[in-house]
Design an enzyme around this catalytic site. Structure first.
Site, PDB file in Angstrom:
ATOM      1  N   CYS A 296     112.163   5.059 -46.434  1.00  0.00           N
ATOM      2  CA  CYS A 296     112.785   4.387 -45.286  1.00  0.00           C
ATOM      3  C   CYS A 296     112.733   5.363 -44.116  1.00  0.00           C
ATOM      4  CB  CYS A 296     114.189   3.884 -45.601  1.00  0.00           C
ATOM      5  SG  CYS A 296     115.471   5.151 -45.752  1.00  0.00           S
TER       6      CYS A 296
ATOM      7  N   ARG B  34     118.654   2.956 -46.975  1.00  0.00           N
ATOM      8  CA  ARG B  34     117.892   2.023 -47.799  1.00  0.00           C
ATOM      9  C   ARG B  34     117.148   2.682 -48.956  1.00  0.00           C
ATOM     10  NH1 ARG B  34     114.682  -0.607 -42.952  1.00  0.00           N
ATOM     11  NH2 ARG B  34     115.020   1.530 -42.201  1.00  0.00           N
TER      12      ARG B  34
ATOM     13  N   ASP C 114     117.451  -2.271 -41.317  1.00  0.00           N
ATOM     14  CA  ASP C 114     118.128  -0.979 -41.393  1.00  0.00           C
ATOM     15  C   ASP C 114     119.621  -1.152 -41.121  1.00  0.00           C
ATOM     16  OD1 ASP C 114     118.832   1.680 -41.411  1.00  0.00           O
ATOM     17  OD2 ASP C 114     117.389   2.276 -39.865  1.00  0.00           O
TER      18      ASP C 114
END
Length: 145
Positions: free
Chosen positions: A9, A15, A117
């Site tokens: 990520c 994440r 995100d």
């Protein structure tokens, strides 16, 4: 057969630690190493507090996680590289075209969608990311055999 899976990520604190934790749990005992990194990692930082809390509520512990940057040696060590959104795939493919065939999105099997995100957003955003990542992990685990 994939032996090493990298989850990527941006900062490697939201994440990808969730994806790493879920994949490790689902693939436990299969001899597959799972780790994570970021394209703009907050190197050395622990997982975001919301990410850790959401994982803990689902029975997973990512408190020992520390962010690391996605580098050429880490990518070379990976058989499969799972990204959270198209910007990560593009970043990796532009800088390291030799690994292009290894780079796929976590939600490849769900119309190649992105996982938004949740960084600096309310806890609900982390819960939504967790659900999306969990669904993507389940899809990949089915295909990994």
């Amino acid at each position: 057969m994939f032996k090493r899976i990298l989850v990527v990520c941006t900062g490697n604190i939201c994440r990808s630690p969730i994806g790493e934790g879920l994949l490790k749990a689902r693939l436990d005992g299969r001899g597959i190493e799972v780790f994570s990194a970021g394209v703009g990692a907050l190197v050395g930082h622990p997982a975001d507090a919301h990410a850790s809390a959401v994982m803990r509520e689902h029975g997973y512990d990512i408190d020992a996680h520390r962010a690391q940057q996605a580098t050429q040696p880490i990518l070379a060590h990976s058989d499969l590289i799972l990204t959270m959104d198209q910007t990560h795939s593009d970043w990796l493919n532009q800088r390291y075209p030799q690994f292009r065939g290894r780079v796929h999105k976590m939600l490849k099997w769900q119309a190649n969608a992105d996982v938004d995100d949740p960084y600096r957003r309310p806890r609900e955003a982390f819960e939504r990311s967790f659900s999306e990542i969990e669904s993507g992990v389940d899809d990949w685990v089915k295909r990994l055999g």
